[in-house]
Design an enzyme around this catalytic site. Structure first.
Site, PDB file in Angstrom:
ATOM      1  N   SER A   1       0.962  -6.272  -2.537  1.00  0.00           N
ATOM      2  CA  SER A   1       1.668  -7.547  -2.736  1.00  0.00           C
ATOM      3  C   SER A   1       1.029  -8.507  -3.734  1.00  0.00           C
ATOM      4  O   SER A   1       1.525  -9.611  -3.917  1.00  0.00           O
ATOM      5  CB  SER A   1       1.883  -8.294  -1.406  1.00  0.00           C
ATOM      6  N   THR A   2      -0.052  -8.109  -4.402  1.00  0.00           N
ATOM      7  CA  THR A   2      -0.738  -9.059  -5.281  1.00  0.00           C
ATOM      8  C   THR A   2      -0.271  -8.999  -6.735  1.00  0.00           C
ATOM      9  O   THR A   2      -0.728  -9.803  -7.545  1.00  0.00           O
ATOM     10  CB  THR A   2      -2.265  -8.859  -5.226  1.00  0.00           C
TER      11      THR A   2
ATOM     12  N   ASP B   1      -7.147   4.336 -11.247  1.00  0.00           N
ATOM     13  CA  ASP B   1      -5.752   4.767 -11.147  1.00  0.00           C
ATOM     14  C   ASP B   1      -5.553   5.463  -9.804  1.00  0.00           C
ATOM     15  O   ASP B   1      -6.085   6.556  -9.582  1.00  0.00           O
ATOM     16  CB  ASP B   1      -5.459   5.719 -12.308  1.00  0.00           C
ATOM     17  N   ILE B   2      -4.787   4.850  -8.928  1.00  0.00           N
ATOM     18  CA  ILE B   2      -4.586   5.402  -7.591  1.00  0.00           C
ATOM     19  C   ILE B   2      -3.903   6.766  -7.628  1.00  0.00           C
ATOM     20  O   ILE B   2      -4.108   7.595  -6.751  1.00  0.00           O
ATOM     21  CB  ILE B   2      -3.817   4.409  -6.690  1.00  0.00           C
TER      22      ILE B   2
ATOM     23  N   TYR C   1       4.673  -9.431  -6.448  1.00  0.00           N
ATOM     24  CA  TYR C   1       5.000 -10.221  -5.249  1.00  0.00           C
ATOM     25  C   TYR C   1       4.122 -11.452  -5.105  1.00  0.00           C
ATOM     26  O   TYR C   1       4.276 -12.229  -4.171  1.00  0.00           O
ATOM     27  CB  TYR C   1       4.929  -9.352  -4.000  1.00  0.00           C
TER      28      TYR C   1
ATOM     29  N   VAL D   1       2.217  -0.401  -9.529  1.00  0.00           N
ATOM     30  CA  VAL D   1       1.724   0.812  -8.868  1.00  0.00           C
ATOM     31  C   VAL D   1       2.887   1.683  -8.379  1.00  0.00           C
ATOM     32  O   VAL D   1       2.816   2.909  -8.408  1.00  0.00           O
ATOM     33  CB  VAL D   1       0.733   0.468  -7.728  1.00  0.00           C
ATOM     34  N   ASP D   2       3.970   1.056  -7.953  1.00  0.00           N
ATOM     35  CA  ASP D   2       5.142   1.791  -7.477  1.00  0.00           C
ATOM     36  C   ASP D   2       5.698   2.698  -8.581  1.00  0.00           C
ATOM     37  O   ASP D   2       5.909   3.900  -8.381  1.00  0.00           O
ATOM     38  CB  ASP D   2       6.196   0.796  -7.003  1.00  0.00           C
TER      39      ASP D   2
END
Length: 171
Positions: A118-119, A11-12, A122, A34-35
């Site tokens: 982007s993975t 978890d970032i 996106y 994630v955003d």
């Protein structure tokens, strides 16, 4: 130089680093993946600051405070939407990394954590994205000596394996 790069699953939002990178949408006002996780963990003050930034074009980055996160800063970058690979997606993704490192250098950030930009929604192919990421991170680390640690935080086993393979295959 490669000894400064680590790949982790996790978890970032829990990374105890100077800055985490948000794979944001162009509005910078939160979203999925994630955003959304970063916005939820940071709290409402992040959204308030992001509103003042008036968005961000693909390939560029903006910086905000980290608020309720362990990280002091959030660097928001907007990756490309995959359209088959013939619309400048590779270069736009590479610019994301360069833009993040420019901000890191300017703000004297020494430790930074990246997601797989982007993975997710996106749809950028993770094998290709991981190679671009490692190449750009490697180039930036050669240029910016103050960076001590780069962590790539992967959200699942498949993404983790792709980044490990990309790091292992890096010249």
């Amino acid at each position: 130089m490669l000894n400064k790069i680590t790949i982790e699953k996790g978890d970032i939002t829990r990374q105890p680093v100077d800055a985490i990178v948000n794979a944001a949408n162009s509005s910078l006002l939160g979203g999925g993946g994630v955003d959304g996780a970063i916005h939820r963990a940071a709290g409402p003050s992040l959204l308030e600051e992001c509103r003042k930034l008036n968005g961000c074009p693909a390939g560029q980055a903006r910086i905000t405070g980290g608020y309720n996160l362990p990280a002091k800063y959030v660097i928001h970058t907007v990756g490309p939407v995959w359209q088959g690979g013939n619309h400048g997606e590779n270069e736009t993704l590479a610019r994301c990394y360069r833009s993040c490192f420019e901000l890191a250098d300017h703000y004297d950030i020494r430790t930074i954590a990246f997601p797989s930009i982007s993975t997710g929604a996106y749809r950028f192919p993770v094998e290709k994205a991981s190679k671009i990421a490692i190449m750009q991170i490697g180039k930036c680390l050669k240029r910016i000596n103050s960076i001590e640690q780069v962590i790539i935080v992967c959200f699942n086993e498949g993404v983790y394996k792709c980044y490990l393979d990309a790091l292992t295959g890096y010249p």
